[in-house]
Design a protein around this motif. Structure first.
Motif, PDB file in Angstrom:
ATOM      1  N   ASN A 509       0.778  -1.377  -0.013  1.00  0.00           N
ATOM      2  CA  ASN A 509       0.066   0.076   0.017  1.00  0.00           C
ATOM      3  C   ASN A 509       0.834   1.273  -0.103  1.00  0.00           C
ATOM      4  N   ALA A 514       3.626   5.710  -2.799  1.00  0.00           N
ATOM      5  CA  ALA A 514       4.854   6.435  -3.415  1.00  0.00           C
ATOM      6  C   ALA A 514       5.173   6.685  -4.594  1.00  0.00           C
ATOM      7  N   LYS A 516       2.828   6.068  -6.849  1.00  0.00           N
ATOM      8  CA  LYS A 516       1.619   6.756  -7.692  1.00  0.00           C
ATOM      9  C   LYS A 516       2.051   8.444  -7.407  1.00  0.00           C
ATOM     10  N   PHE A 517       2.331   8.987  -6.138  1.00  0.00           N
ATOM     11  CA  PHE A 517       2.541  10.403  -6.084  1.00  0.00           C
ATOM     12  C   PHE A 517       3.654  10.912  -6.256  1.00  0.00           C
ATOM     13  N   GLY A 546       4.594  15.315  -1.880  1.00  0.00           N
ATOM     14  CA  GLY A 546       4.553  15.511  -0.683  1.00  0.00           C
ATOM     15  C   GLY A 546       3.189  15.719   0.027  1.00  0.00           C
ATOM     16  N   ILE A 547       2.777  16.166   1.442  1.00  0.00           N
ATOM     17  CA  ILE A 547       1.796  16.203   1.824  1.00  0.00           C
ATOM     18  C   ILE A 547       1.882  17.500   2.624  1.00  0.00           C
ATOM     19  N   ILE A 555      -5.288  12.151   6.519  1.00  0.00           N
ATOM     20  CA  ILE A 555      -5.138  11.089   5.500  1.00  0.00           C
ATOM     21  C   ILE A 555      -5.225   9.621   5.696  1.00  0.00           C
ATOM     22  N   GLN A 561      -8.627  12.163   1.088  1.00  0.00           N
ATOM     23  CA  GLN A 561      -7.485  12.332   0.145  1.00  0.00           C
ATOM     24  C   GLN A 561      -7.120  13.770   0.404  1.00  0.00           C
ATOM     25  N   THR A 571      -5.957   8.687  -8.996  1.00  0.00           N
ATOM     26  CA  THR A 571      -7.012   7.863  -8.876  1.00  0.00           C
ATOM     27  C   THR A 571      -6.736   7.224  -7.506  1.00  0.00           C
ATOM     28  N   GLY A 572      -7.865   6.703  -6.806  1.00  0.00           N
ATOM     29  CA  GLY A 572      -7.792   5.923  -5.385  1.00  0.00           C
ATOM     30  C   GLY A 572      -9.006   6.461  -4.801  1.00  0.00           C
ATOM     31  N   LEU A 575      -8.945   4.515   1.078  1.00  0.00           N
ATOM     32  CA  LEU A 575      -9.078   3.765   2.200  1.00  0.00           C
ATOM     33  C   LEU A 575      -7.656   3.008   2.381  1.00  0.00           C
ATOM     34  N   GLY A 576      -6.746   2.980   1.479  1.00  0.00           N
ATOM     35  CA  GLY A 576      -5.448   2.571   1.846  1.00  0.00           C
ATOM     36  C   GLY A 576      -4.704   2.664   2.981  1.00  0.00           C
ATOM     37  N   LEU A 577      -4.520   3.989   3.508  1.00  0.00           N
ATOM     38  CA  LEU A 577      -3.781   4.501   4.742  1.00  0.00           C
ATOM     39  C   LEU A 577      -4.661   4.088   5.754  1.00  0.00           C
ATOM     40  N   SER A 601       7.708  12.400   0.801  1.00  0.00           N
ATOM     41  CA  SER A 601       7.345  11.864   1.770  1.00  0.00           C
ATOM     42  C   SER A 601       8.009  10.565   2.343  1.00  0.00           C
TER      43      SER A 601
HETATM   44  P1  ADP Z   1      -5.609   6.755  -2.040  1.00  0.00           P
HETATM   45  O1  ADP Z   1      -4.276   6.487  -2.450  1.00  0.00           O
HETATM   46  O2  ADP Z   1      -6.115   5.165  -2.659  1.00  0.00           O
HETATM   47  O3  ADP Z   1      -6.185   7.677  -2.558  1.00  0.00           O
HETATM   48  P2  ADP Z   1      -4.632   6.290   0.444  1.00  0.00           P
HETATM   49  O4  ADP Z   1      -5.538   6.084   1.759  1.00  0.00           O
HETATM   50  O5  ADP Z   1      -3.775   5.201   0.071  1.00  0.00           O
HETATM   51  O6  ADP Z   1      -5.736   6.379  -0.765  1.00  0.00           O
HETATM   52  O7  ADP Z   1      -4.043   7.674   0.524  1.00  0.00           O
HETATM   53  C1  ADP Z   1      -5.055   8.531   0.826  1.00  0.00           C
HETATM   54  C2  ADP Z   1      -4.254  10.153   0.383  1.00  0.00           C
HETATM   55  O8  ADP Z   1      -3.032  10.653   1.087  1.00  0.00           O
HETATM   56  C3  ADP Z   1      -4.050  10.142  -1.163  1.00  0.00           C
HETATM   57  O9  ADP Z   1      -5.171  10.433  -1.930  1.00  0.00           O
HETATM   58  C4  ADP Z   1      -2.980  11.196  -1.247  1.00  0.00           C
HETATM   59  O10 ADP Z   1      -3.675  12.490  -1.236  1.00  0.00           O
HETATM   60  C5  ADP Z   1      -2.300  10.991   0.142  1.00  0.00           C
HETATM   61  N1  ADP Z   1      -1.033  10.370  -0.039  1.00  0.00           N
HETATM   62  C6  ADP Z   1      -0.827   9.133   0.436  1.00  0.00           C
HETATM   63  N2  ADP Z   1       0.479   8.663   0.064  1.00  0.00           N
HETATM   64  C7  ADP Z   1       1.104   9.556  -0.526  1.00  0.00           C
HETATM   65  C8  ADP Z   1       2.562  10.007  -0.983  1.00  0.00           C
HETATM   66  N3  ADP Z   1       3.379   9.038  -0.894  1.00  0.00           N
HETATM   67  N4  ADP Z   1       2.735  11.178  -1.578  1.00  0.00           N
HETATM   68  C9  ADP Z   1       1.878  12.145  -1.520  1.00  0.00           C
HETATM   69  N5  ADP Z   1       0.517  12.119  -1.190  1.00  0.00           N
HETATM   70  C10 ADP Z   1       0.126  10.509  -0.429  1.00  0.00           C
END
Ligand code: ADP
Length: 625
Positions: A509, A514, A516-517, A546-547, A555, A561, A571-572, A575-577, A601
């Motif tokens: 996850n 990582a 994806k972003f 970054g966040i 998040i 998100q 996309t997403g 729910l992953g985190l 991050s």
């Molecule tokens: P998803 O990835 O399916 O949207 P997650 O719960 O995994 O759902 O992540 C929630 C949100 O956290 C993401 O939509 C994104 O905005 C942010 N996020 C997670 N990981 C990263 C990352 N490595 N870099 C930047 N933003 C991130």
């Protein structure tokens, strides 16, 4: 009466109670001081009386002595008068009068120093009267009587002795015996000598008559004897009055003596009485002082003790009630019997307990309602999760069918597809797969929330897990031209106890996010041991977008998100985190995030480190075989 008093006292404020006790002690002390002063004063009066008596006795003694002196001087005058005549005795008489005047002066002093004692006053008056009689007698005797009567400077006795001496010069008769008798009489008024003298005259006359003498001489001698007899008779006659006066004098001085003695005795008795009373008073004061001091001290301490006892008792009652109330017994109330500060405290305390009891009842009611509401909420959540799990399960079957049939179409099992068809079927497959992922995530979360996920505890090799994940994720990274590296801390144990499947899910996850972003740069996976040996960590780092700080906590919540808009780039499901955090917490660990916008991050998963080397090794061997 006593009850009324104690009620009124009980209602006084505490400071007034202390003041009242203090006043009591003060009054007691003042009374005892007053008594002491009174006794001291009384004792002083008595000592003054004593001193007065002493002075009076002294005066009385000197009065006695003065009178004696007068008497003595008078006797001298008397002898001189009788033997030598008036001229010789007069200075002594003057002395007697002067001495008697001294005596009168002393008497006056005595009278003026005299108190109110009637008997003593009477005695002193008697003495004064007697002295006056004495003085009158002396005057009468020596001035009025003798000087007038005598009219000459020779004493009667002296004339007679002269005559006798003249007879003696003839040498015819012996006049020695007669002379001695006469002098004895004159000196001592001896009645014996007086009785014998007439006979002596007769014997003298007879002796002269019988003597052989010339007639002229005999007549001369007989004439002398006659003269002597006449002088003797005159002496006897005159001296009877004088003797009476002398006796009066002697009686008078004796009376003065007696009176003075009586006075002194009386005064001495009074003196002794005053001394005794003064000593008694001193004794009383000496006894009274320690007793009153001890009593005021005792009463003072008693009052303070009783007061403090009463305060302590009331405070203890309050403390007992507080303890019982703290233990949950809200039926407790303190008995309020006074209106002082503690009484007011008790009343306020009872009012407070009333309120607490009411509030407690209210809270209990609310707790019951809350329990019911919680139970209902739990049941609703359980039903929701159950529903979600069921629905998700029902969704997966058709989705798998869609994906499976798409695969079959793409593989040309229903005939070769042209490019357009192939493209559309591919899109169908991709969307099916995404939907399946979403359904799987929802199902996972539902299971976790319904506590239906079981965490296993088995040995696994972190290095093998890392290798497997690297192989899986490298492809994705390459697709986006990102560098990918895996670093494993050499100190990390070979085998670790835990749920490898769930740990893999979490890492996948984090790595997927990582990649994806991140558009350029690198993604890395690090497995680190820990110095303290009780935790280990998984670190996923990227150089992506970054966040922002405000989203660091957010998040990790479900469906949240950073960019929540419908036109978002990435996309997403969001729910992953949330799933990852739930799983990590279920395994006894936690997730940390460090991130900066446009700099990348770092997600760090910290898990407890469980190792059982010998056992683990053998189990791992078995698994491998
Ligand atoms: P998803 O990835 O399916 O949207 P997650 O719960 O995994 O759902 O992540 C929630 C949100 O956290 C993401 O939509 C994104 O905005 C942010 N996020 C997670 N990981 C990263 C990352 N490595 N870099 C930047 N933003 C991130």
């Amino acid at each position: 009466m006593l009850r009324k008093f104690s009620h009124a006292f009980g209602n006084l404020s505490i400071s007034n109670k202390f003041l009242a006790a203090l006043s009591l002690v003060l009054i007691f002390g003042l009374v005892s001081i007053a008594a002491n002063l009174y006794i001291t004063d009384y004792e002083k009066d008595l000592r003054d009386d004593f001193e007065e008596s002493r002075q009076e006795i002294q005066l009385a003694y000197s009065l006695g002595v003065t009178v004696q002196r007068a008497r003595y001087t008078e006797t001298q005058a008397e002898i001189l008068y009788l033997t030598l005549g008036t001229e010789e005795s007069v200075p002594y008489v003057t002395d007697v009068i002067a001495i008697m005047e001294d005596a009168e002066e002393i008497l006056e002093e005595l009278k003026s120093s005299q108190g109110q004692d009637e008997a003593e006053r009477e005695t002193l008056d008697n003495i004064a009267e007697t002295i006056s009689v004495y003085k009158t007698t002396v005057n009468l005797l020596y001035k009025d009587y003798i000087l007038v009567r005598g009219g000459e400077d020779t004493g009667f006795g002296g004339d007679l002795i002269d005559t006798l001496d003249a007879i003696g010069t003839y040498g015819v008769v012996d006049i020695t015996d007669m002379r001695v008798l006469l002098i004895t009489y004159l000196k001592h008024f001896s009645p014996d000598a007086l009785m014998r003298l007439p006979k002596q005259f007769t014997a003298l006359q007879t002796a002269i008559e019988e003597a052989d003498l010339p007639d002229a001489e005999r007549d001369e001698l007989l004439a002398l004897v006659d003269k002597a007899r006449t002088q003797f008779v005159n002496l006897i006659n005159g001296d009877t009055d004088i003797a009476e006066a002398f006796f009066t004098l002697s009686d008078t001085s004796a009376v003065v003596d007696t009176l003075v003695t009586e006075f002194i005795q009386n005064e001495s008795e009074q003196q002794a009485e005053a001394r005794e009373l003064a000593n008694d008073a001193a004794d009383l004061r000496n006894t009274l002082t320690p007793i009153t001091t001890a009593a005021s001290l005792f009463f003072g301490l008693l009052a303070v003790y009783l007061l403090s006892q009463s305060i302590a008792r009331q405070i203890n009652n309050l403390a007992d009630a507080s303890r019982q109330i703290a233990g949950g017994d809200y039926s407790q109330r303190v008995k309020v019997s006074t209106t002082d500060e503690i009484g007011q405290l008790g009343t306020s305390f009872n009012e407070m307990v009333d309120k607490i009891e009411a509030r407690e009842a209210e809270l209990r009611q609310q707790a019951v309602e809350l329990r019911i509401a919680t139970a209902k909420a739990r049941e609703a959540t359980r039903l929701k999760s159950e529903f979600l799990a069921n629905v998700s399960h029902e969704l997966r079957t058709p989705l798998n069918a869609i994906i499976g049939f798409s695969d079959m179409l793409l593989m040309g099992m229903s005939g070769e597809l042209n490019e357009k068809q192939s493209h559309k079927v591919n899109r169908l497959r991709e969307n099916g797969t995404r939907l399946l992922d979403l359904v799987n995530d929802v199902l996972d979360l539902a299971r976790i929330e319904a506590k239906r996920v079981e965490i296993t505890h088995k040995p696994f090799s972190p290095r093998e897990l890392a290798a497997h994940l690297t192989a899986q994720m490298e492809v994705l990274a390459q697709e986006k031209r990102l560098d990918f590296e895996t670093i494993i801390d050499p100190s990390l144990p070979q085998t670790i106890m835990g749920d490898a499947k769930r740990i893999e899910q979490v890492i996948v996850n984090l790595l997927s996010n990582a990649v994806k972003f991140t558009e350029t740069g690198s993604v890395s996976l690090k497995l680190n041991g820990n110095g303290s040996q009780d935790t280990w960590c998984i670190c996923v780092q990227d150089t992506g977008i970054g966040i922002p700080p405000h989203a660091h906590d957010l998040i990790f919540e479900k469906f949240r998100q950073v960019d929540g808009s419908s036109s978002r780039t990435y996309t997403g499901s969001g729910l992953g985190l949330a799933i990852s955090r739930e799983l990590v917490q279920a395994m006894g660990g936690h997730i940390q995030l460090e991130s900066q916008v446009d700099a990348g991050s770092t997600f760090t998963v910290i898990l407890p480190l469980h190792t059982q080397p010998a056992l683990l090794q053998s189990q791992l061997e078995q698994v491998r075989n």
